[in-house]
Design a protein around this motif. Sequence first.
Motif: not given
Length: 330
Positions: A186-194, A196-201, A209-212, A314-317
């Motif tokens: 699986t691919v997971t985001v560990l830290r949101p950053g430069g 955006p999530l939508a671009a990765i997806e 998934e973005v894990i806390d 999600t762009e504000w994550l």
Amino acid sequence: MLKPELQSQIEAAASLLQQGGVIALPTETVYGLAADASNHAALKRIFNIKGRPADHPLILHIADESQLVHWARAVPDTARRLAHRFWPGPLTLILQRSPQVSDIITGGQDTVGVRVPDHPLALAVLRAMGSGAALAAPSANRYGRISPTTAQHVRDELGDSVDMILDGGACKVGLESTIVSCIGDTVTVLRPGGIPLAAIEDVLQHKVEVIDSSSAKIRVSGSVLSHYAPVTPLELLPRESLWQRACELEQQGLRVATLEWSAPDTVHSAHAGIQRTTMPANAAAYGQMLYATLRQLDHAQFDRLLAEATPHSTEWLAVADRLKRASHRD
Ligand code: TXA
Ligand code: MG
């Protein structure tokens, strides 16, 4: 082509690094505190200068994707696709480490974080160091504090403790890279950053998934709750209650500064003890100036900072994540 005076600074930086020096250098996200990834004494100095615990791993910066072979193994196809699309750029991939990666970098874990920075000076230094070289570089701030987005921020915070500060102007992204783990299936985001999530997806063609990570086993220093913190206490409030809270604090005799992204309410504008800062209503533009704004307000000796909560999209994550951590008090 870089200007001749910059070229000589690049050569000086590369030679300092090859001799075991620690330097601050610009990237597109934030300034990094860099050392040659193969020099153990220099790597240890990074932890000393930052005051960072040894179990918080460093990320590696490489000149281009072809250098990955030296530092990571069994790189999955998903990681290749992301690297291909976003490097150079604000994306850190967590991969299986190769045997040559020092335990000082990984904190003893069997994974390593790697990225190709999108800044001409960082790339020029890496190229000047030669094929096979990598720079371990955390953000160039003291542990737990706000990352620097200009050379002056680094001078203010680290001053003489670094061997050189390479000035590459203000960072164009202004927030740290997005950290994406590509371990296992699986691919997971560990830290949101430069990025955006939508671009990765969009690249992967599925939800990610973005894990806390504050609750995860892996130590991600940016995941400690009270991270990226200004010295002045910061409260995060919805628009409806922000102004009321500001007035309440002002009546107690406190000096208050607000950070607001939605259109300022003119009815409320004239209040002596409250300074309003209008932030961009666009997530990337807001992110670019967030750290510089927090530093500036910190120096202006307010008693309290009040930040308006960001939209939920999600762009504000990344901005929402940094504000949440900046507002956390232990
Ligand atoms: O934009 C950035 O990523 C900047 C610039 C300088 O490149 N660097 C940066 O580094 O933010 P640092 O050390 O401040 O944050 C990197 C994060 C840390 O939270 C660290 O714990 C996490 O990456 N990290 C490093 N290696 C990891 C690993 N193997 N697994 C999980 N997290 C890791
Ligand atoms: Mg950091």
